[in-house]
Design a protein around this motif. Structure first.
Motif, mmCIF file in Angstrom:
data_model
loop_
_atom_site.group_PDB
_atom_site.id
_atom_site.type_symbol
_atom_site.label_atom_id
_atom_site.label_comp_id
_atom_site.label_asym_id
_atom_site.label_seq_id
_atom_site.Cartn_x
_atom_site.Cartn_y
_atom_site.Cartn_z
ATOM 1 N N VAL A 14 0.854 -1.181 0.000
ATOM 2 C CA VAL A 14 0.000 0.000 0.000
ATOM 3 C C VAL A 14 0.894 1.237 0.000
ATOM 4 C CG1 VAL A 14 -1.819 1.250 1.213
ATOM 5 C CG2 VAL A 14 -1.756 -1.257 1.308
ATOM 6 N N LEU A 15 0.737 2.071 -1.024
ATOM 7 C CA LEU A 15 1.451 3.342 -1.095
ATOM 8 C C LEU A 15 0.467 4.439 -0.726
ATOM 9 C CD1 LEU A 15 3.425 2.799 -4.430
ATOM 10 C CD2 LEU A 15 4.179 2.342 -2.087
ATOM 11 N N LYS A 16 0.909 5.367 0.152
ATOM 12 C CA LYS A 16 0.040 6.442 0.645
ATOM 13 C C LYS A 16 0.787 7.755 0.594
ATOM 14 C CE LYS A 16 -1.910 3.482 4.266
ATOM 15 N NZ LYS A 16 -2.198 3.384 5.690
ATOM 16 N N GLY A 17 0.117 8.806 0.178
ATOM 17 C CA GLY A 17 0.715 10.132 0.205
ATOM 18 C C GLY A 17 0.757 10.776 -1.160
ATOM 19 N N GLN A 18 1.835 11.544 -1.403
ATOM 20 C CA GLN A 18 1.967 12.291 -2.647
ATOM 21 C C GLN A 18 3.271 11.952 -3.352
ATOM 22 O OE1 GLN A 18 1.683 16.367 -1.243
ATOM 23 N NE2 GLN A 18 -0.352 16.516 -2.153
ATOM 24 N N VAL A 19 3.214 11.928 -4.677
ATOM 25 C CA VAL A 19 4.406 11.781 -5.503
ATOM 26 C C VAL A 19 4.412 12.934 -6.514
ATOM 27 C CG1 VAL A 19 4.606 9.271 -5.266
ATOM 28 C CG2 VAL A 19 3.257 10.210 -7.128
#
Length: 110
Positions: free
Chosen positions: A75-80
């Motif tokens: 699970v990837l969470k946040g901003q890129v």
């Protein structure tokens, strides 16, 4: 600071591996629970993905993104900063043993 240090407070050592080799001690550990040194670790997959991100020269630590796991799903969470970086991260995460899916629904591209 790298991914592994920022998220888990760990420094990689010479023995830490993204995909530790299977041996008599690791055969009973589910791939998604395999730690950095082949030991059982509840967050093993997330830690090995963070290590894989650290080892990829094209991926700098993005302080606005976090790696977690739900079972064998990364699970990837946040901003890129871009879709290209997110695509690269997904590709790297898929190469880690034990990952069956990559959830990016909680990622914003800015």
């Amino acid at each position: 600071m790298g991914w592994l240090q920022r998220m888990f407070g760990l420094e990689p050592s010479a023995s830490t591996q993204v995909n530790p080799p299977e041996d008599a001690n690791t055969q009973e550990v589910p791939p998604e629970r395999m730690g950095l040194n082949g030991e059982y670790d509840q967050n093993g997959l997330a830690k090995r993905v963070a290590l894989a991100f650290d080892q990829d020269p094209d991926l700098d630590d993005i302080e606005t993104l976090w790696v977690a796991q739900t079972g064998s799903t990364v699970v990837l969470k946040g901003q890129v900063p871009s879709e290209d970086i997110l695509d690269k991260m997904v590709a790297v995460a898929h190469r880690v043993d034990g990952s069956t899916d990559i959830d990016t629904t909680q990622v914003d591209v800015s």
